[in-house]
Structure formats: C-alpha cells, structure tokens
Design a protein around this motif. Structure first.
Motif, short mmCIF file in Angstrom:
data_model
loop_
_atom_site.label_atom_id
_atom_site.label_comp_id
_atom_site.label_asym_id
_atom_site.label_seq_id
_atom_site.Cartn_x
_atom_site.Cartn_y
_atom_site.Cartn_z
N LEU A 184 0.00 0.31 5.89
CA LEU A 184 1.10 0.72 5.00
C LEU A 184 1.91 -0.19 4.35
CD1 LEU A 184 2.58 4.09 6.39
CD2 LEU A 184 0.76 3.74 4.48
N GLY A 185 2.12 -1.23 5.08
CA GLY A 185 3.10 -2.40 4.46
C GLY A 185 2.17 -3.42 3.89
N GLU A 186 0.81 -3.37 3.98
CA GLU A 186 -0.08 -4.56 3.55
C GLU A 186 0.40 -4.71 1.86
OE1 GLU A 186 -4.90 -5.49 4.44
OE2 GLU A 186 -3.63 -3.99 5.36
N ILE A 187 0.12 -5.77 1.25
CA ILE A 187 0.14 -6.02 0.05
C ILE A 187 -1.22 -5.71 -0.67
CG2 ILE A 187 0.86 -7.69 -1.82
CD1 ILE A 187 3.32 -6.70 -0.26
N MET A 188 -1.39 -4.94 -1.67
CA MET A 188 -2.71 -4.90 -2.27
C MET A 188 -3.28 -5.97 -3.08
SD MET A 188 -2.01 -0.97 -3.99
CE MET A 188 -3.66 -0.65 -4.30
N ARG A 189 -4.42 -6.06 -3.12
CA ARG A 189 -5.02 -7.21 -4.07
C ARG A 189 -5.05 -6.57 -5.38
NH1 ARG A 189 -9.36 -10.53 -1.42
NH2 ARG A 189 -8.80 -10.56 0.80
N TRP A 215 0.86 -1.20 0.12
CA TRP A 215 0.06 0.08 0.01
C TRP A 215 1.12 1.32 0.08
CZ3 TRP A 215 -4.17 1.81 -1.72
CH2 TRP A 215 -4.84 2.77 -1.01
N SER A 216 2.05 1.06 0.84
CA SER A 216 2.70 2.42 0.87
C SER A 216 3.49 2.65 -0.30
CB SER A 216 3.90 2.27 2.21
OG SER A 216 4.68 1.35 1.67
N GLU A 217 3.92 1.58 -1.32
CA GLU A 217 4.53 1.53 -2.41
C GLU A 217 3.55 2.38 -3.62
OE1 GLU A 217 7.63 -1.87 -2.53
OE2 GLU A 217 5.54 -2.46 -2.86
N LEU A 228 -8.28 6.53 -11.08
CA LEU A 228 -7.58 7.51 -10.91
C LEU A 228 -6.51 7.92 -11.99
CD1 LEU A 228 -7.10 6.97 -7.00
CD2 LEU A 228 -8.28 8.76 -8.21
N ARG A 229 -6.70 7.16 -13.06
CA ARG A 229 -5.38 7.28 -14.16
C ARG A 229 -3.97 7.25 -13.73
NH1 ARG A 229 -8.87 11.09 -15.18
NH2 ARG A 229 -7.12 12.67 -15.17
N ILE A 230 -3.74 6.15 -12.92
CA ILE A 230 -2.33 6.07 -12.37
C ILE A 230 -1.66 4.99 -13.17
CG2 ILE A 230 -0.98 5.48 -10.47
CD1 ILE A 230 -3.46 6.12 -8.63
N ASP A 231 -0.56 5.39 -13.68
CA ASP A 231 0.38 4.69 -14.62
C ASP A 231 1.06 3.69 -13.61
OD1 ASP A 231 2.14 3.13 -16.26
OD2 ASP A 231 2.95 4.87 -16.54
N PRO A 232 0.68 2.30 -13.58
CA PRO A 232 1.58 1.16 -12.77
C PRO A 232 2.68 0.76 -12.91
CG PRO A 232 -0.22 0.03 -13.86
CD PRO A 232 -0.38 1.49 -14.39
N THR A 233 3.29 1.47 -14.13
CA THR A 233 4.75 0.70 -14.53
C THR A 233 5.78 1.07 -13.78
OG1 THR A 233 5.01 2.90 -16.13
CG2 THR A 233 4.15 0.72 -17.30
N PRO A 234 5.80 2.23 -12.88
CA PRO A 234 6.92 2.50 -11.86
C PRO A 234 6.68 1.44 -10.83
CG PRO A 234 5.93 4.52 -12.38
CD PRO A 234 4.81 3.42 -12.91
N LEU A 235 5.60 0.55 -10.60
CA LEU A 235 5.43 -0.49 -9.75
C LEU A 235 5.92 -1.91 -10.29
CD1 LEU A 235 2.29 0.55 -8.35
CD2 LEU A 235 4.29 0.68 -7.14
N GLY A 236 6.27 -1.92 -11.71
CA GLY A 236 6.95 -3.02 -12.21
C GLY A 236 5.43 -3.57 -12.82
#
Length: 96
Positions: A60-65, A11-13, A76-84
């Motif tokens: 914050l440390g919880e992994i997103m589904r 979640w924090s990432e 929200l039109r967020i580009d997830p590529t910085p997250l790999g």
C-alpha cells in the motif's frame, strides 16, 4: 519528459482515487510466502461491466512507477488530476 518521482502517488493513494471514480477493487489473500516473508494479496481492478485488470502485487505505501500509473489510468479511464497529475503528463499507453 518524466514526472518528478516526488509527485508520483503511493499505491494506496491511487486505489483511493480509483475507488472514488467507480473502480472496484478485488483482493484475494492467497497466502503466498516469498523469500522476504508474506507477499501482498492478489489484486485486480475493474470498472463495472468491463474486463478485470490484474495489477502487480504492490504494498500500500509503495510509490507507483510512471508507466504503471499511465497504463492503469488509461485502461480503466481514471482521471489522475486528484493525484496532482494530468493525463497529458503521463506517457502514452504501451501495454494492453
């Protein structure tokens, strides 16, 4: 095909990447105590000039589904590529 759970962000990432892309993060400590103790703060995200999106009370440390990541990135039109992760890898939006 589902994304390997090892690749899903915390979640924090996600919040860090969202903020870098212009998303505002609003937090309100409302002081709720649940059966396990203090609950995470009430939080919503907003792209300036658009509607707020209330998000689940994740720590914050919880992994997103995968479904939550997909829905928030698309809404929200967020580009997830910085997250790999590419947007094409995420399932279609099925909420909102």
């Amino acid at each position: 095909m589902p994304i390997d759970p090892e690749r899903l962000p915390s979640w924090s990432e996600f919040l860090f990447v969202a903020k870098q892309q212009g998303i505002r993060i609003y937090e309100n400590e409302i002081g709720i105590t649940g059966p396990v103790g203090s609950e995470p703060p009430f939080r919503f995200l907003q792209r300036p000039g658009e509607l707020e999106v209330i998000v689940p009370p994740l720590r914050l440390g919880e992994i997103m589904r995968e479904s939550l990541l997909s829905g928030l990135c698309r809404r929200l039109r967020i580009d997830p590529t910085p997250l790999g992760i590419s947007l094409d890898e995420l399932p279609p939006q099925n909420w909102l």
